[in-house]
Write an enzyme that holds these catalytic residues in place. Sequence first.
Site, PDB file in Angstrom:
ATOM      1  N   GLU A   1     -12.609  31.785   4.208  1.00 54.12           N
ATOM      2  CA  GLU A   1     -11.443  31.916   4.236  1.00 54.12           C
ATOM      3  C   GLU A   1     -11.213  31.740   2.878  1.00 54.12           C
ATOM      4  O   GLU A   1     -10.385  30.805   2.624  1.00 54.12           O
ATOM      5  CB  GLU A   1     -10.595  32.351   4.839  1.00 54.12           C
TER       6      GLU A   1
ATOM      7  N   LYS B   1      -8.789  29.282   1.074  1.00 58.13           N
ATOM      8  CA  LYS B   1      -7.622  28.121   1.050  1.00 58.13           C
ATOM      9  C   LYS B   1      -6.885  28.068   0.201  1.00 58.13           C
ATOM     10  O   LYS B   1      -6.325  27.619  -0.643  1.00 58.13           O
ATOM     11  CB  LYS B   1      -8.437  26.794   0.744  1.00 58.13           C
TER      12      LYS B   1
ATOM     13  N   ASP C   1      -3.048  27.176  -0.635  1.00 55.43           N
ATOM     14  CA  ASP C   1      -2.815  26.368  -1.972  1.00 55.43           C
ATOM     15  C   ASP C   1      -1.196  25.983  -1.464  1.00 55.43           C
ATOM     16  O   ASP C   1      -0.429  26.209  -2.289  1.00 55.43           O
ATOM     17  CB  ASP C   1      -3.215  25.830  -3.391  1.00 55.43           C
TER      18      ASP C   1
ATOM     19  N   TYR D   1       0.421  33.255   4.919  1.00 57.86           N
ATOM     20  CA  TYR D   1      -0.714  33.792   6.031  1.00 57.86           C
ATOM     21  C   TYR D   1      -1.051  33.612   7.309  1.00 57.86           C
ATOM     22  O   TYR D   1      -1.158  31.994   7.084  1.00 57.86           O
ATOM     23  CB  TYR D   1      -2.276  33.876   5.418  1.00 57.86           C
TER      24      TYR D   1
ATOM     25  N   LYS E   1     -13.880  22.324  -1.653  1.00 59.66           N
ATOM     26  CA  LYS E   1     -13.297  22.609  -2.096  1.00 59.66           C
ATOM     27  C   LYS E   1     -13.612  23.516  -3.778  1.00 59.66           C
ATOM     28  O   LYS E   1     -15.316  22.916  -4.247  1.00 59.66           O
ATOM     29  CB  LYS E   1     -12.826  21.311  -2.273  1.00 59.66           C
TER      30      LYS E   1
ATOM     31  N   CYS F   1       5.570 -10.511 -15.579  1.00 56.26           N
ATOM     32  CA  CYS F   1       5.640  -9.621 -15.730  1.00 56.26           C
ATOM     33  C   CYS F   1       6.974  -9.456 -16.449  1.00 56.26           C
ATOM     34  O   CYS F   1       7.739  -9.159 -17.100  1.00 56.26           O
ATOM     35  CB  CYS F   1       6.769  -9.778 -14.362  1.00 56.26           C
TER      36      CYS F   1
ATOM     37  N   CYS G   1      10.505  -9.430 -15.770  1.00 58.85           N
ATOM     38  CA  CYS G   1      11.383 -10.127 -15.996  1.00 58.85           C
ATOM     39  C   CYS G   1      10.483 -11.763 -16.395  1.00 58.85           C
ATOM     40  O   CYS G   1      11.775 -12.646 -16.501  1.00 58.85           O
ATOM     41  CB  CYS G   1      11.765 -10.878 -14.164  1.00 58.85           C
TER      42      CYS G   1
ATOM     43  N   CYS H   1       4.411  -9.200  -8.511  1.00 61.63           N
ATOM     44  CA  CYS H   1       5.854 -10.599  -8.977  1.00 61.63           C
ATOM     45  C   CYS H   1       5.849 -10.883  -8.265  1.00 61.63           C
ATOM     46  O   CYS H   1       6.500 -10.626  -7.401  1.00 61.63           O
ATOM     47  CB  CYS H   1       6.639  -8.934 -10.704  1.00 61.63           C
TER      48      CYS H   1
ATOM     49  N   CYS I   1      13.272 -10.052  -8.723  1.00 62.07           N
ATOM     50  CA  CYS I   1      12.970  -9.140 -10.287  1.00 62.07           C
ATOM     51  C   CYS I   1      13.912  -8.133 -10.829  1.00 62.07           C
ATOM     52  O   CYS I   1      13.645  -6.866  -9.676  1.00 62.07           O
ATOM     53  CB  CYS I   1      11.447  -8.732 -10.077  1.00 62.07           C
TER      54      CYS I   1
END
Length: 669
Positions: A112, A114, A116, A222, A314, A408, A411, A426, A431
């Site tokens: 069948e 597939k 989405d 479906y 797939k 970072c 900060c 960090c 922060c």
Amino acid sequence: MTPAQRAAELRHLLDRANHAYYVLDAPEVSDAEYDRWLRELQALEREHPELRTADSPTQRVGAEPAASLQKHTHLRPMMSLANAFTPEELTAWEDKNARITADARGGGYTTEVKIDGSAVSLTYRKGELVSGATRGNGRVGELITENLKTLTDVPLRLSGSSHPDVMEIRGEVYLPRAAFDRLNRERAEAGEPLYANPRNTAAGSLKLLDSKVTRSRRLRMYAFHVEVIEGSLSARTQWEVLNQLAAWGFQVEPHRKRHTDLVSVQAAVDQLEQQIRKLPFDADGVVVKIDQLSLHMELGAVSEREPRWAIARKFAPEVAVTRLIDIQINVGRTGALNPYAVLEPVQVGGVTVSSATLHNEDLIEAKDLRIGDWVEVIRAGEVIPQVVGPLPERRDGSERPFVMPEHCPRCGTPVVRDPEEAIRYCPNMRCPGRMEEGIIHFASRDALDIRGLGAERVRQLLDAKLIQDVADLYTLTADQLVTLDRFAKQSAAQLVAGIDAARARPLSLLLFGLGIRHVGKTVAQLLARRFGSMTALAAASEAEIEAVPGVGPTIAHAVAEFFAMPASQELIARLSAAGVAQTEPNAALSGGALTGQTYVLTGTLPTLSRQQAMELIERAGGRVAGSVSKKSTAVVSGDEAGSKLVKARELGIEIIDEQELMRRAGDGR
């Protein structure tokens, strides 16, 4: 990186991907990337069984249901499907099944397309629709009955009389491309932002509070599977199941075919892949199922995650080429520095994309990505694509390597990185980046569920300096809020009321909301049920935390480290002073009747749902495992028990029924 650290990292990545896909309806990674992570984690857990945790993504499907809709416990778990991306992987799937039973090669197959879309489950009693729900986490979904009733493909009463007394019909709700295009044209004319793609729009439409709006979206469905709860089904093959669904009044995928062998299946996949853009709906592959239903029972499932008798073959993802303009950093709620790609906008699969997650610096280095590169990106139904890699032959010398910052970007604090981990952090709990993302997470549906406090509102409150951390939320007043843009008296009062309601949330949600490293929702529940209160957990040693089933050394160290920090202690004290609950209603009884015992659940129990049985065991101090081992105390068996029952008999593990479980747990019902 040690196997334990890599497994913890993979669990984090997969949980985040599940949450984005199933709850937020905004996927962050491609199917291919997700599948690679999952396979790597499965391999690690096979090689090191001690790394398999109760909350591992290999043991469950999807993410926890959103808190804004009423929850619904499925009578049977809604499983996901394993993926095959090549003909060789499809052959390997058949070979694996043949090692379990040689009859698998002669059972025939069905295919069948597939769709989405968004998976749903419909419960019918005596042929009448009584409820409909989203997949949720595979065990508990969201009740959306009224919205599903607006779909013309959902019969309110089944045709004919040859149907089981109680059953769950599984299906995929989708938005046809024509309906999606119409909807976006209307939004463009009204000056409203356009929807990203049909899949996300369908999923969001199912969760709308106004079913009239859902009806206007013209969703379709479906049906593809039947779970018999009471009664029996005359069909003996999957092909007959599909025909029976059509006879009852459901729409069934029109390109379905029956095959005698895998060669025929692969030919059908190749043919359908050429037609994918001509289909009236989005699709990303073909579902292949063994035709003989008797083999479904014999092959069983991998935990409660995926059936062995079905797989998704797939299609190859669509590839586009664009320029990598920059690599920037987002600071997450735990302090993780997450690099992401800024792309020159490009159309991939009908959607314009301009960014992609890059996960960590090791991935960037492994792919040799450089700022200014021409790169290939793929999209297989997701909103945010995956950067496959660069095109070195198109470099002109202007490209430059990416260097992770030593400080970072939000900060300026020097960042830290454990040599065994792939991510820099960090360490500054104050922060601005951590605080912003942390408050957004704290207020999210899966955590404290503060209605009306989304990301934009959080940033507005931070910019106005009305809050600095989550404890400050509980000091806000309506008078303060009405001074801000887009806050009227009613919306201000509603937000204050939402914050007030969040004071009573259980400890498990508070722990998850605090954003402790490696502590997801399931681990937070394990800790809350074991220790019962924030005070007891904060006082526990690292060894005591690690002793909780499902909590490994990495998690235990992170939790103990969090509670040892003065900033954490101060925050918890302020939350307590603000009246925020710090106890767990479902905490395990100290010295409960099942303390130290491990139980495995299989089949459908007479009166208890799977979730209720788990809570009963955990309240009595016991542990629920997803698989049978020599360490199992007993297997609790119900109707249509699967491979776990067979495994228990092989190992000589005691098998009990629901009544015996309740007696042992001391439940007086």
